[in-house]
Design a protein around this motif. Structure first.
Motif, PDB file in Angstrom:
ATOM      1  N   ARG A   1     -60.473 -31.375  25.595  1.00  0.00           N
ATOM      2  CA  ARG A   1     -60.808 -32.693  26.145  1.00  0.00           C
ATOM      3  C   ARG A   1     -61.755 -33.390  25.177  1.00  0.00           C
ATOM      4  NH1 ARG A   1     -58.785 -36.017  29.519  1.00  0.00           N
ATOM      5  NH2 ARG A   1     -60.801 -36.618  30.400  1.00  0.00           N
ATOM      6  N   THR A   2     -61.433 -34.617  24.825  1.00  0.00           N
ATOM      7  CA  THR A   2     -62.312 -35.400  23.969  1.00  0.00           C
ATOM      8  C   THR A   2     -62.311 -36.835  24.479  1.00  0.00           C
ATOM      9  OG1 THR A   2     -62.654 -36.237  21.712  1.00  0.00           O
ATOM     10  CG2 THR A   2     -60.403 -35.609  22.316  1.00  0.00           C
ATOM     11  N   GLY A   3     -63.452 -37.270  25.001  1.00  0.00           N
ATOM     12  CA  GLY A   3     -63.528 -38.600  25.592  1.00  0.00           C
ATOM     13  C   GLY A   3     -62.637 -38.701  26.813  1.00  0.00           C
ATOM     14  N   ASP A   4     -61.807 -39.736  26.852  1.00  0.00           N
ATOM     15  CA  ASP A   4     -60.912 -39.961  27.985  1.00  0.00           C
ATOM     16  C   ASP A   4     -59.481 -39.573  27.650  1.00  0.00           C
ATOM     17  OD1 ASP A   4     -60.368 -41.912  26.156  1.00  0.00           O
ATOM     18  OD2 ASP A   4     -60.303 -43.573  27.598  1.00  0.00           O
TER      19      ASP A   4
ATOM     20  N   PRO B   1     -53.170 -37.429  13.176  1.00  0.00           N
ATOM     21  CA  PRO B   1     -52.950 -37.058  11.775  1.00  0.00           C
ATOM     22  C   PRO B   1     -54.218 -36.539  11.100  1.00  0.00           C
ATOM     23  CG  PRO B   1     -51.804 -39.091  12.263  1.00  0.00           C
ATOM     24  CD  PRO B   1     -52.638 -38.779  13.458  1.00  0.00           C
ATOM     25  N   ALA B   2     -55.367 -37.119  11.442  1.00  0.00           N
ATOM     26  CA  ALA B   2     -56.619 -36.636  10.868  1.00  0.00           C
ATOM     27  C   ALA B   2     -56.935 -35.232  11.359  1.00  0.00           C
ATOM     28  CB  ALA B   2     -57.759 -37.590  11.218  1.00  0.00           C
ATOM     29  N   VAL B   3     -56.656 -34.950  12.645  1.00  0.00           N
ATOM     30  CA  VAL B   3     -56.846 -33.600  13.179  1.00  0.00           C
ATOM     31  C   VAL B   3     -55.930 -32.621  12.445  1.00  0.00           C
ATOM     32  CG1 VAL B   3     -56.566 -32.129  15.212  1.00  0.00           C
ATOM     33  CG2 VAL B   3     -57.608 -34.384  15.445  1.00  0.00           C
ATOM     34  N   ALA B   4     -54.651 -33.000  12.263  1.00  0.00           N
ATOM     35  CA  ALA B   4     -53.695 -32.133  11.582  1.00  0.00           C
ATOM     36  C   ALA B   4     -54.134 -31.844  10.154  1.00  0.00           C
ATOM     37  CB  ALA B   4     -52.304 -32.767  11.600  1.00  0.00           C
ATOM     38  N   SER B   5     -54.628 -32.858   9.454  1.00  0.00           N
ATOM     39  CA  SER B   5     -55.084 -32.658   8.076  1.00  0.00           C
ATOM     40  C   SER B   5     -56.283 -31.726   8.029  1.00  0.00           C
ATOM     41  CB  SER B   5     -55.430 -34.004   7.446  1.00  0.00           C
ATOM     42  OG  SER B   5     -54.265 -34.804   7.287  1.00  0.00           O
ATOM     43  N   ALA B   6     -57.197 -31.868   8.990  1.00  0.00           N
ATOM     44  CA  ALA B   6     -58.352 -30.976   9.044  1.00  0.00           C
ATOM     45  C   ALA B   6     -57.929 -29.541   9.336  1.00  0.00           C
ATOM     46  CB  ALA B   6     -59.337 -31.467  10.104  1.00  0.00           C
ATOM     47  N   LEU B   7     -56.960 -29.370  10.218  1.00  0.00           N
ATOM     48  CA  LEU B   7     -56.446 -28.031  10.498  1.00  0.00           C
ATOM     49  C   LEU B   7     -55.771 -27.433   9.269  1.00  0.00           C
ATOM     50  CD1 LEU B   7     -54.904 -28.502  14.069  1.00  0.00           C
ATOM     51  CD2 LEU B   7     -57.021 -27.303  13.478  1.00  0.00           C
TER      52      LEU B   7
ATOM     53  N   PHE C   1     -59.068 -25.626  15.816  1.00  0.00           N
ATOM     54  CA  PHE C   1     -58.652 -26.734  16.684  1.00  0.00           C
ATOM     55  C   PHE C   1     -59.766 -27.112  17.654  1.00  0.00           C
ATOM     56  CE2 PHE C   1     -56.753 -28.027  20.786  1.00  0.00           C
ATOM     57  CZ  PHE C   1     -56.199 -29.236  20.388  1.00  0.00           C
ATOM     58  N   GLN C   2     -60.436 -26.120  18.229  1.00  0.00           N
ATOM     59  CA  GLN C   2     -61.502 -26.415  19.182  1.00  0.00           C
ATOM     60  C   GLN C   2     -62.655 -27.164  18.530  1.00  0.00           C
ATOM     61  OE1 GLN C   2     -61.217 -26.201  22.318  1.00  0.00           O
ATOM     62  NE2 GLN C   2     -59.333 -25.001  22.387  1.00  0.00           N
ATOM     63  N   GLU C   3     -62.800 -27.069  17.238  1.00  0.00           N
ATOM     64  CA  GLU C   3     -63.830 -27.808  16.524  1.00  0.00           C
ATOM     65  C   GLU C   3     -63.342 -29.193  16.116  1.00  0.00           C
ATOM     66  OE1 GLU C   3     -67.033 -27.147  15.866  1.00  0.00           O
ATOM     67  OE2 GLU C   3     -66.873 -25.369  17.138  1.00  0.00           O
ATOM     68  N   VAL C   4     -62.230 -29.247  15.392  1.00  0.00           N
ATOM     69  CA  VAL C   4     -61.819 -30.522  14.784  1.00  0.00           C
ATOM     70  C   VAL C   4     -61.224 -31.480  15.803  1.00  0.00           C
ATOM     71  CG1 VAL C   4     -61.416 -29.352  12.595  1.00  0.00           C
ATOM     72  CG2 VAL C   4     -59.484 -29.744  14.137  1.00  0.00           C
ATOM     73  N   ALA C   5     -60.747 -30.990  16.960  1.00  0.00           N
ATOM     74  CA  ALA C   5     -60.181 -31.886  17.970  1.00  0.00           C
ATOM     75  C   ALA C   5     -61.195 -32.907  18.447  1.00  0.00           C
ATOM     76  CB  ALA C   5     -59.654 -31.079  19.155  1.00  0.00           C
ATOM     77  N   HIS C   6     -62.494 -32.589  18.338  1.00  0.00           N
ATOM     78  CA  HIS C   6     -63.550 -33.483  18.797  1.00  0.00           C
ATOM     79  C   HIS C   6     -64.144 -34.321  17.664  1.00  0.00           C
ATOM     80  CE1 HIS C   6     -63.526 -31.217  22.577  1.00  0.00           C
ATOM     81  NE2 HIS C   6     -63.503 -30.131  21.831  1.00  0.00           N
ATOM     82  N   GLN C   7     -63.713 -34.085  16.443  1.00  0.00           N
ATOM     83  CA  GLN C   7     -64.368 -34.703  15.301  1.00  0.00           C
ATOM     84  C   GLN C   7     -63.566 -35.825  14.653  1.00  0.00           C
ATOM     85  OE1 GLN C   7     -65.064 -31.369  12.715  1.00  0.00           O
ATOM     86  NE2 GLN C   7     -66.667 -30.489  14.002  1.00  0.00           N
ATOM     87  N   HIS C   8     -62.313 -36.004  15.052  1.00  0.00           N
ATOM     88  CA  HIS C   8     -61.452 -36.972  14.370  1.00  0.00           C
ATOM     89  C   HIS C   8     -60.806 -37.909  15.390  1.00  0.00           C
ATOM     90  CE1 HIS C   8     -61.816 -34.885  10.506  1.00  0.00           C
ATOM     91  NE2 HIS C   8     -61.788 -33.773  11.225  1.00  0.00           N
TER      92      HIS C   8
END
Length: 283
Positions: free
Chosen positions: A65-68, A106-112, A95-102
């Motif tokens: 969960r990130t925001g709404d 696509p930005a989440v996928a690149s971070a992963l 995933f549990q880290e970067v899902a909240h940071q981007h």
């Protein structure tokens, strides 16, 4: 001789029970039970391991969960069994880290992808080239009637809407951990996802399961018979039907996740294991 045979059999049974107990504990630690309700979604999932003695492998799923909004990951590590567990654990933790940071999928996928490339540097060069993870990233805002999808070499999800089953169109990009592609090749696709619609996310162990004649499991055909099922009942029916199709002989791991959008975001106290106090089956 009979006594010796019985002693050997009992000892092997006890050793197998210990292995199963340890692997089940590891699976619960890695694939923590998902809540049945999260944000605007009803969720249900199952994991079927090809290595029955281990009961764990390289397929994975996770939610955040990130925001709404709710973000969902499903992935499949190349290979199966215990050798793939480390990569699955690394990806879920990332995933549990970067899902909240981007801000975007696509930005989440690149971070992963960057995280997995760093993880794979511990392997010898010739082995690292053979390791990668196919994945799908889904994002569902609490309000509205759309969802977004980023595709990383994974089977596309199936959408059940108004009694029809369709494959969600997407723009495939390379799997995670390939480490040889530019990051900006990943995009997101927005599609209609209204209240009452159900998305089925899965790994290829489901659709590539064969019967005794070598025929693949006809997932889309089966779903057309179960368009009114709740996520929980849908997963139960797929699992039973898959077992009958393969006669219990699954040759690859399979993860299955059903996601239904509700009219309003859920708000309420969860019961044990992150589950609601009550739930209804609608099929």
């Amino acid at each position: 001789m009979a006594v010796i045979v019985c002693l050997v059999r009992d000892r092997r049974s006890a050793e197998l029970a210990q292995v199963r107990s340890a692997s089940e504990a590891a699976q619960r630690a890695l694939l923590r039970p998902l809540p049945r309700r999260l944000g605007s979604l009803d969720l249900s999932c199952t994991y079927l391991a090809a290595a029955k003695e281990a009961r764990i492998g390289g397929d994975l799923y996770a939610v955040a969960r990130t925001g709404d909004r709710t973000r969902v990951l499903i992935g499949d590590v190349r290979g199966k069994g215990l050798s793939a567990v480390g990569e699955a654990a690394a990806l879920m933790a990332a995933f549990q880290e970067v899902a909240h940071q981007h801000a975007t999928l696509p930005a989440v996928a690149s971070a992963l992808d960057r995280s997995m490339c760093r993880y794979l540097t511990q392997f010898p060069d010739d082995e690292a080239l053979e390791h990668f993870i196919t994945a799908l990233l889904l994002e569902v805002p609490d309000h509205g009637s759309v969802a977004r999808l980023t595709h990383c070499g994974h089977p596309p999800p199936l959408l059940i809407s108004r009694g029809q089953v369709t494959s969600v169109p997407s723009f495939p990009a390379p799997p995670l951990g390939m480490c040889t592609f530019e990051q900006d090749v990943r995009t997101s696709h927005t599609f209609s996802f209204e209240a009452g619609d159900v998305l089925l996310l899965y790994t290829d162990g489901l659709v590539e399961a064969r019967d005794s004649r070598g025929a693949f499991y006809p997932l889309e055909e089966r779903l057309a018979q179960w368009t009114k099922c709740s996520p929980e009942t849908l997963i139960e029916r797929i699992q039973r039907d898959l077992h009958a199709h393969t006669n219990g002989a699954l040759h690859d791991d399979a993860a299955i996740l059903a996601v239904r959008r509700t009219a309003t975001p859920h708000a309420g106290r969860l019961g044990s294991e992150g589950r609601p106090m009550a739930d209804q089956k609608l099929c």
